[in-house]
Design a protein around this motif. Structure first.
Motif, PDB file in Angstrom:
ATOM      1  N   LEU A 302      -6.521  45.486  16.579  1.00 37.12           N
ATOM      2  CA  LEU A 302      -7.721  44.948  15.919  1.00 37.12           C
ATOM      3  C   LEU A 302      -8.937  45.841  16.107  1.00 37.12           C
ATOM      4  O   LEU A 302     -10.062  45.365  16.178  1.00 37.12           O
ATOM      5  N   GLU A 303      -8.716  47.155  16.159  1.00 38.08           N
ATOM      6  CA  GLU A 303      -9.831  48.083  16.236  1.00 38.08           C
ATOM      7  C   GLU A 303     -10.580  48.131  14.905  1.00 38.08           C
ATOM      8  O   GLU A 303     -10.072  47.717  13.858  1.00 38.08           O
ATOM      9  N   SER A 304     -11.788  48.690  14.946  1.00 38.70           N
ATOM     10  CA  SER A 304     -12.484  49.042  13.715  1.00 38.70           C
ATOM     11  C   SER A 304     -11.758  50.229  13.086  1.00 38.70           C
ATOM     12  O   SER A 304     -10.769  50.733  13.619  1.00 38.70           O
ATOM     13  N   ASN A 305     -12.281  50.711  11.966  1.00 38.92           N
ATOM     14  CA  ASN A 305     -11.662  51.861  11.320  1.00 38.92           C
ATOM     15  C   ASN A 305     -11.732  53.130  12.175  1.00 38.92           C
ATOM     16  O   ASN A 305     -10.955  54.058  11.943  1.00 38.92           O
ATOM     17  N   ILE A 306     -12.634  53.178  13.149  1.00 37.72           N
ATOM     18  CA  ILE A 306     -12.675  54.339  14.044  1.00 37.72           C
ATOM     19  C   ILE A 306     -11.378  54.431  14.838  1.00 37.72           C
ATOM     20  O   ILE A 306     -10.689  55.450  14.850  1.00 37.72           O
ATOM     21  N   GLY A 307     -11.029  53.349  15.527  1.00 38.86           N
ATOM     22  CA  GLY A 307      -9.791  53.347  16.299  1.00 38.86           C
ATOM     23  C   GLY A 307      -8.562  53.376  15.410  1.00 38.86           C
ATOM     24  O   GLY A 307      -7.577  54.051  15.729  1.00 38.86           O
ATOM     25  N   LEU A 308      -8.597  52.643  14.304  1.00 38.64           N
ATOM     26  CA  LEU A 308      -7.449  52.610  13.392  1.00 38.64           C
ATOM     27  C   LEU A 308      -7.171  53.983  12.810  1.00 38.64           C
ATOM     28  O   LEU A 308      -6.008  54.386  12.655  1.00 38.64           O
ATOM     29  N   ASN A 309      -8.218  54.723  12.492  1.00 34.92           N
ATOM     30  CA  ASN A 309      -8.058  56.078  11.979  1.00 34.92           C
ATOM     31  C   ASN A 309      -7.352  56.967  12.997  1.00 34.92           C
ATOM     32  O   ASN A 309      -6.414  57.702  12.670  1.00 34.92           O
ATOM     33  N   ALA A 310      -7.788  56.891  14.252  1.00 40.46           N
ATOM     34  CA  ALA A 310      -7.171  57.706  15.296  1.00 40.46           C
ATOM     35  C   ALA A 310      -5.700  57.341  15.474  1.00 40.46           C
ATOM     36  O   ALA A 310      -4.825  58.219  15.569  1.00 40.46           O
ATOM     37  N   ILE A 311      -5.398  56.048  15.503  1.00 37.70           N
ATOM     38  CA  ILE A 311      -4.024  55.598  15.704  1.00 37.70           C
ATOM     39  C   ILE A 311      -3.148  55.986  14.519  1.00 37.70           C
ATOM     40  O   ILE A 311      -1.986  56.400  14.684  1.00 37.70           O
TER      41      ILE A 311
END
Length: 369
Positions: A302-311
């Motif tokens: 449930l990260e924002s797009n910052i974390g989702l982008n990295a993952i």
């Protein structure tokens, strides 16, 4: 000038009340960290520290105090970042008991090292040459609300549907699965379910036997973690393949990871880098699982797009045909606009869609120098 890091809390607001067996989610706070050098102001590495309430081992009242302390220590060290020393910095500065902090700092350092362009892994995904298959996630709710979500996911082109179960009446949940199977075979729609540990030792076999009627791909974490003997038995005997999720959280030692997987022998493991301590520690799980012939997929926490982008970029480093759990970017009405796009059950990177950090302007940035 030496490298500096500052952090910024950001509250993400759900578009709807998201139901899980642990309760209803309406908002989530993440802390965005920014690494920069005043002499090169155009290069800023950004990472996200987003512990998941009730699940992350670092979901603690003193989380922000620890974050501030780590930032202060980082700012004193006069660091230079190279690919080879990032694991060393993470281990000495943070250790393993604050996994979401480790994930955020690792992401920010990789971003900075690559020019501060939100490209942590320069691969086919960020170059628009690869799409990542993902599952469509159906949150817990009333029978009608869950059924509506299922119909929307199928209409949107998803061929793998994952349902959160364990909060409403079990027979109603089975009725939803039966509805899908009346209209779509297992060859047309793959079904995953996630119990988040909702079943008890007394009921788990009855429920697994019932769920097996719907030709499911897998069930994530049917019972609460840390019941090793029962879980090993389930992994061996369950008529529905078991995927471990919460069972992995809090295990950071490489040898212990191998012991856990050899003892339990699951069909799959589900990997959340934010909860597991970042990319290198997640890579250990992947390499260990592959040696033991255990399947895996990666999901967001449930990260924002910052974390989702990295993952997502990390996920694209591997050749894994299984649908991943990376479709959470549309959960929030105030998420950070990014190049991440979903189309026909796939996540892709659209270079024509820029990052827009305007939504962060109203949030404070904490100085820790």
């Amino acid at each position: 000038m030496p490298l500096q890091v500052h952090y910024q809390p950001y509250k993400l607001n759900f578009r709807f009340a998201a139901g899980t067996s642990r309760g209803i989610l309406t908002e989530k706070t993440s802390w965005l960290i920014k690494i920069y050098d005043d002499d090169i102001p155009s290069v800023i590495g950004i990472g996200e520290c987003g512990p998941l309430s009730g699940l992350s081992i670092d979901d603690r009242p003193d989380f922000e105090d620890m974050l501030q302390s780590i930032c202060q220590e980082f700012n004193k060290l006069d660091l230079e970042i190279y690919s080879w020393n990032i694991p060393i910095i993470l281990e000495q500065l943070i250790g393993s008991q604050w996994p979401s902090l480790r994930f955020g700092f690792e992401s920010a350092m990789l971003d900075y090292l690559n020019g501060g362009k939100r490209v942590l892994f320069d691969n086919a995904f960020v170059n628009q040459q690869k799409r990542i298959p993902i599952n469509g996630l159906v949150w817990m709710g009333s029978h009608e609300a869950m059924l509506q979500q299922v119909e929307e996911k199928i209409a949107d082109g998803f061929t793998t549907i994952k349902l959160k179960i364990g909060a409403i009446d079990f027979d109603e949940e089975c009725a939803i699965l039966a509805y899908i199977r009346r209209h779509f075979s297992a060859q047309e729609i793959t079904l995953r379910v996630d119990a988040n540990g909702a079943f008890t030792a007394a009921t788990v076999y009855d429920k697994l036997n019932k769920l097996a009627e719907y030709d499911l791909h897998s069930i994530e974490q049917p019972i609460q973690p840390k019941q090793r003997e029962l879980m090993a038995e389930l992994c061996e005997k369950s008529p529905v393949p078991i995927a471990l999720d919460e069972e992995l959280i809090g295990t950071f030692d490489y040898a212990e990871k191998r012991r856990l997987l050899k003892q339990l022998k699951p069909k799959y493991i589900v990997l959340k880098p934010t909860l597991l301590g970042g990319f290198e520690l997640t890579r250990e799980w992947i390499e260990t699982a592959q040696r033991l012939d255990i399947g895996w997929w990666i999901t967001s926490a449930l990260e924002s797009n910052i974390g989702l982008n990295a993952i997502s970029q990390f996920t694209a480093e591997f050749d894994n045909a299984l649908p991943q759990g990376l479709g959470t970017g549309q959960l929030y009405h105030n998420n950070i606009p990014s190049p991440l796009m979903i189309n026909q059950g796939h996540l892709h990177y659209d270079l024509l869609q820029p990052w827009d950090f305007g939504v962060l302007n109203s949030s404070r940035i904490s100085s820790t120098a």
